[in-house]
Design an enzyme around this catalytic site. Structure first.
Site, PDB file in Angstrom:
ATOM      1  N   ASP A  25       0.862  -1.176   0.000  1.00 38.70           N
ATOM      2  CA  ASP A  25       0.000   0.000   0.000  1.00 38.70           C
ATOM      3  C   ASP A  25       0.905   1.234   0.000  1.00 38.70           C
ATOM      4  O   ASP A  25       2.118   1.133   0.226  1.00 38.70           O
ATOM      5  CB  ASP A  25      -0.898  -0.055   1.240  1.00 38.70           C
ATOM      6  CG  ASP A  25      -1.747   1.191   1.408  1.00 38.70           C
ATOM      7  OD1 ASP A  25      -2.313   1.660   0.404  1.00 38.70           O
ATOM      8  OD2 ASP A  25      -1.822   1.707   2.541  1.00 38.70           O
ATOM      9  N   ASP A  27      -0.216   5.215   1.000  1.00 33.71           N
ATOM     10  CA  ASP A  27      -0.457   6.148   2.108  1.00 33.71           C
ATOM     11  C   ASP A  27      -0.579   5.412   3.435  1.00 33.71           C
ATOM     12  O   ASP A  27      -1.350   4.451   3.550  1.00 33.71           O
ATOM     13  CB  ASP A  27      -1.730   6.945   1.846  1.00 33.71           C
ATOM     14  CG  ASP A  27      -1.588   7.890   0.664  1.00 33.71           C
ATOM     15  OD1 ASP A  27      -1.361   9.083   0.887  1.00 33.71           O
ATOM     16  OD2 ASP A  27      -1.693   7.411  -0.482  1.00 33.71           O
ATOM     17  N   ASP A 201      -2.068  -0.476   5.847  1.00 34.09           N
ATOM     18  CA  ASP A 201      -2.290   0.126   7.161  1.00 34.09           C
ATOM     19  C   ASP A 201      -3.742   0.326   7.549  1.00 34.09           C
ATOM     20  O   ASP A 201      -4.032   0.637   8.704  1.00 34.09           O
ATOM     21  CB  ASP A 201      -1.608   1.497   7.219  1.00 34.09           C
ATOM     22  CG  ASP A 201      -2.374   2.544   6.412  1.00 34.09           C
ATOM     23  OD1 ASP A 201      -2.567   2.330   5.190  1.00 34.09           O
ATOM     24  OD2 ASP A 201      -2.797   3.553   6.993  1.00 34.09           O
TER      25      ASP A 201
END
Length: 259
Positions: A25, A27, A201
């Site tokens: 991922d 961000d 996240d």
């Protein structure tokens, strides 16, 4: 001392194993979250570490993000990697071909989000291909209002799903998610036949964790929060430290040499 829930040593070992397919991922994983989407910054050395890691795995490294593909390209330039954008709506394979999934009409959601942002200047609306994100990081007191308005808007749009992320609500096609994007990569060279690892996240990454673990791979949750991921890193800093320590490819081999 490394926190008990930080599996940095294990993740480093996983990333070093040459039979892995690596999915990351962006961000909150590769870069720290910022007040606005365009405020994030790639830390020094990360681009080079990604290039080394891609070379180490013969190109089997992809970014899987909620951002559009062109934004990821701009952040990583001049490095060009396989990328899935907008939670899998857009996906560019190792061969450079861009695949775009069908998307439902989200114009009613966009109109409602934009109307809300006009009334509350602290809100930020992102219009992506087939998706709308409403950010309230600069106005956290408006969370319940945003949830109520976006939920109502999505309920009136068949085929659209509302994701609750970190200070953001995103309406996207229900048929596209990060798990599906990873599964599609895994059917193609150079990912096919490898063991997948995915680091993310947010709640938007849970489908990806489930997909890689069902395939015998490993999900890595970056930061706090409940997750189905088997492994955990304390923060984006912890992931960057692992990436910066990635092994050098064979002498004379760079990622640009294999694409």
């Amino acid at each position: 001392m490394t926190p008990p829930h930080d599996d940095s040593a294990i993740v480093a070992t996983l990333l070093a194993q040459p039979d892995r397919a690596i999915f990351l991922d962006f961000d909150g994983t590769l870069v720290d979250l910022a007040a606005t989407p365009d405020g994030v910054r790639l830390q020094p050395g990360v681009r080079e570490a990604l290039s080394r890691l891609a070379a180490h795995h013969d190109g089997a490294l992809a970014i899987v993000s909620g951002r559009p593909v062109d934004q990821i390209d701009a952040m990583l330039a001049p490095l060009v990697l396989p990328v899935a954008g907008v939670h899998g709506v857009e996906r560019r394979g190792f061969d450079g071909q861009l695949h775009v999934a069908p998307t439902p009409d989200i114009s009613p959601v966009l109109a409602r989000a934009q109307s809300l942002a006009v009334l509350h200047p602290g809100l930020l609306v992102e219009h992506k291909r087939g998706a709308v994100a409403l950010h309230y990081r600069l106005a956290p007191e408006l969370e319940q209002l945003c949830v109520r308005e976006m939920t109502a808007a999505v309920q009136a749009c068949p085929g659209v799903l509302l994701l609750h992320g970190k200070m953001v609500l995103e309406a996207k096609p229900a048929a596209s998610d990060k798990g599906g994007a990873i599964a599609a990569f895994m059917r193609e060279a150079p990912f096919a036949g490898r063991v997948p690892v995915f680091a993310g996240d947010d709640t938007t990454d849970e489908a990806g964790f489930a997909t890689v673990q069902q395939a015998g791979g490993t999900g890595v949750k970056v930061g706090a929060g409940a997750s189905v991921a088997e492994r955990r890193l304390d923060s984006p800093d912890a992931l960057r430290a692992v990436l910066l320590a990635t092994p050098q490819p064979e002498p004379g081999v760079a990622y640009d040499d294999i694409v």
